[in-house]
Design a protein around this motif. Structure first.
Motif, short mmCIF file in Angstrom:
data_model
loop_
_atom_site.label_atom_id
_atom_site.label_comp_id
_atom_site.label_asym_id
_atom_site.label_seq_id
_atom_site.Cartn_x
_atom_site.Cartn_y
_atom_site.Cartn_z
N THR A 2 90.05 22.92 32.76
CA THR A 2 88.79 22.91 33.48
C THR A 2 87.97 24.15 33.12
O THR A 2 88.51 25.24 32.96
CB THR A 2 89.05 22.91 35.00
OG1 THR A 2 89.88 21.81 35.31
CG2 THR A 2 87.78 22.82 35.77
N SER A 3 86.64 23.97 33.02
CA SER A 3 85.75 25.08 32.73
C SER A 3 85.73 26.07 33.90
O SER A 3 85.78 25.70 35.07
CB SER A 3 84.33 24.55 32.49
OG SER A 3 83.42 25.61 32.43
N VAL A 4 85.61 27.35 33.57
CA VAL A 4 85.52 28.39 34.59
C VAL A 4 84.08 28.53 35.10
O VAL A 4 83.85 29.09 36.17
CB VAL A 4 86.07 29.73 34.03
CG1 VAL A 4 85.14 30.30 32.97
CG2 VAL A 4 86.31 30.73 35.14
N ALA A 5 83.11 28.01 34.36
CA ALA A 5 81.69 28.19 34.69
C ALA A 5 81.33 27.79 36.13
O ALA A 5 80.66 28.56 36.83
CB ALA A 5 80.81 27.47 33.68
N PRO A 6 81.71 26.60 36.62
CA PRO A 6 81.29 26.26 37.99
C PRO A 6 81.88 27.20 39.05
O PRO A 6 81.23 27.49 40.05
CB PRO A 6 81.78 24.83 38.19
CG PRO A 6 82.81 24.61 37.13
CD PRO A 6 82.46 25.51 36.00
N TYR A 7 83.06 27.71 38.81
CA TYR A 7 83.68 28.65 39.75
C TYR A 7 82.91 29.97 39.77
O TYR A 7 82.70 30.57 40.83
CB TYR A 7 85.15 28.89 39.38
CG TYR A 7 85.97 27.64 39.45
CD1 TYR A 7 86.55 27.23 40.66
CD2 TYR A 7 86.15 26.83 38.33
CE1 TYR A 7 87.30 26.07 40.74
CE2 TYR A 7 86.89 25.66 38.40
CZ TYR A 7 87.46 25.29 39.60
OH TYR A 7 88.19 24.13 39.68
N LEU A 8 82.47 30.40 38.58
CA LEU A 8 81.69 31.64 38.50
C LEU A 8 80.30 31.46 39.11
O LEU A 8 79.80 32.36 39.77
CB LEU A 8 81.59 32.10 37.04
CG LEU A 8 82.91 32.53 36.42
CD1 LEU A 8 82.76 32.77 34.92
CD2 LEU A 8 83.46 33.78 37.11
N VAL A 9 79.69 30.30 38.90
CA VAL A 9 78.38 30.04 39.51
C VAL A 9 78.50 30.10 41.03
O VAL A 9 77.69 30.75 41.70
CB VAL A 9 77.81 28.67 39.05
CG1 VAL A 9 76.60 28.28 39.89
CG2 VAL A 9 77.45 28.71 37.57
N ALA A 11 80.80 31.65 42.81
CA ALA A 11 81.12 33.02 43.23
C ALA A 11 79.88 33.92 43.18
O ALA A 11 79.62 34.67 44.13
CB ALA A 11 82.22 33.59 42.35
N TYR A 12 79.13 33.85 42.09
CA TYR A 12 77.92 34.66 41.99
C TYR A 12 76.90 34.25 43.05
O TYR A 12 76.24 35.10 43.65
CB TYR A 12 77.31 34.56 40.59
CG TYR A 12 77.81 35.63 39.66
CD1 TYR A 12 77.19 36.88 39.61
CD2 TYR A 12 78.89 35.42 38.82
CE1 TYR A 12 77.64 37.87 38.76
CE2 TYR A 12 79.36 36.40 37.97
CZ TYR A 12 78.72 37.63 37.94
OH TYR A 12 79.18 38.61 37.11
N VAL A 85 73.59 24.81 32.51
CA VAL A 85 73.29 26.10 33.13
C VAL A 85 73.59 27.22 32.13
O VAL A 85 74.72 27.38 31.69
CB VAL A 85 74.09 26.30 34.44
CG1 VAL A 85 73.81 27.67 35.04
CG2 VAL A 85 73.77 25.19 35.43
N LEU A 86 72.54 27.95 31.77
CA LEU A 86 72.68 29.02 30.79
C LEU A 86 73.03 30.36 31.43
O LEU A 86 73.71 31.18 30.84
CB LEU A 86 71.40 29.15 29.98
CG LEU A 86 70.98 27.90 29.21
CD1 LEU A 86 69.60 28.10 28.59
CD2 LEU A 86 72.01 27.56 28.15
N THR A 87 72.52 30.58 32.65
CA THR A 87 72.78 31.84 33.34
C THR A 87 72.55 31.69 34.84
O THR A 87 71.83 30.79 35.27
CB THR A 87 71.87 32.97 32.79
OG1 THR A 87 72.23 34.22 33.38
CG2 THR A 87 70.42 32.72 33.05
N ILE A 88 73.19 32.55 35.61
CA ILE A 88 72.86 32.72 37.02
C ILE A 88 72.59 34.21 37.19
O ILE A 88 73.33 35.05 36.66
CB ILE A 88 73.98 32.24 37.98
CG1 ILE A 88 73.54 32.43 39.45
CG2 ILE A 88 75.32 32.87 37.67
CD1 ILE A 88 74.42 31.74 40.47
N TYR A 89 71.48 34.53 37.87
CA TYR A 89 71.12 35.94 38.02
C TYR A 89 70.35 36.15 39.32
O TYR A 89 69.78 35.21 39.87
CB TYR A 89 70.30 36.42 36.83
CG TYR A 89 68.95 35.76 36.71
CD1 TYR A 89 67.82 36.35 37.27
CD2 TYR A 89 68.80 34.54 36.07
CE1 TYR A 89 66.58 35.74 37.18
CE2 TYR A 89 67.57 33.93 35.98
CZ TYR A 89 66.46 34.54 36.54
OH TYR A 89 65.23 33.92 36.46
#
Length: 119
Positions: A2-9, A11-12, A85-89
């Motif tokens: 599974t991709s880590v990206a959704p978990y990081l989105v 969390a951020y 999704v390229l970035t979350i900021y």
């Protein structure tokens, strides 16, 4: 895997909300299944405010981000696959995370088993 990206989105997003910051995502609108108001796309991308106060029915799951938002006073359904999704900021200070395209694992092709007849 599974991709880590959704978990990081997620969390951020939570960290920014808890810190009083405004989470934004940059979405690549050339990816399939992206649903955003077309007049707001610039150079094939769109910035979306995903703060709780700016969205309605926000869902960040392992495959996508979806919510309702107002653009020029009109409600729109928004849908962005996680791979778009390229970035979350944070809008206030730019702190966040960029995602590389290869962080989202490609779907594996199913291989057919080869069978051998034994005598």
């Amino acid at each position: 895997m599974t991709s880590v990206a959704p978990y990081l989105v997620r969390a951020y997003h939570q960290w920014m909300e808890d810190s009083g910051l405004t989470p934004h995502i940059l979405v690549d609108c050339s990816e399939s299944n992206v649903v955003v108001p077309k007049p707001f796309i610039q150079q094939g991308k769109i910035v979306l405010n995903i703060a709780n106060h700016a969205t309605n029915a926000l869902v960040i799951d392992n495959e996508s981000i979806s919510f309702k938002a107002r653009f020029e006073g009109k409600s729109h359904d928004i849908f962005a696959p996680i791979n778009a999704v390229l970035t979350i900021y944070a809008g206030e200070n730019g702190e966040g995370m960029f995602f590389e395209k290869d962080q989202v694992p490609p779907k594996k092709e199913q291989k057919k088993p080869t069978l051998t007849i034994l005598d």
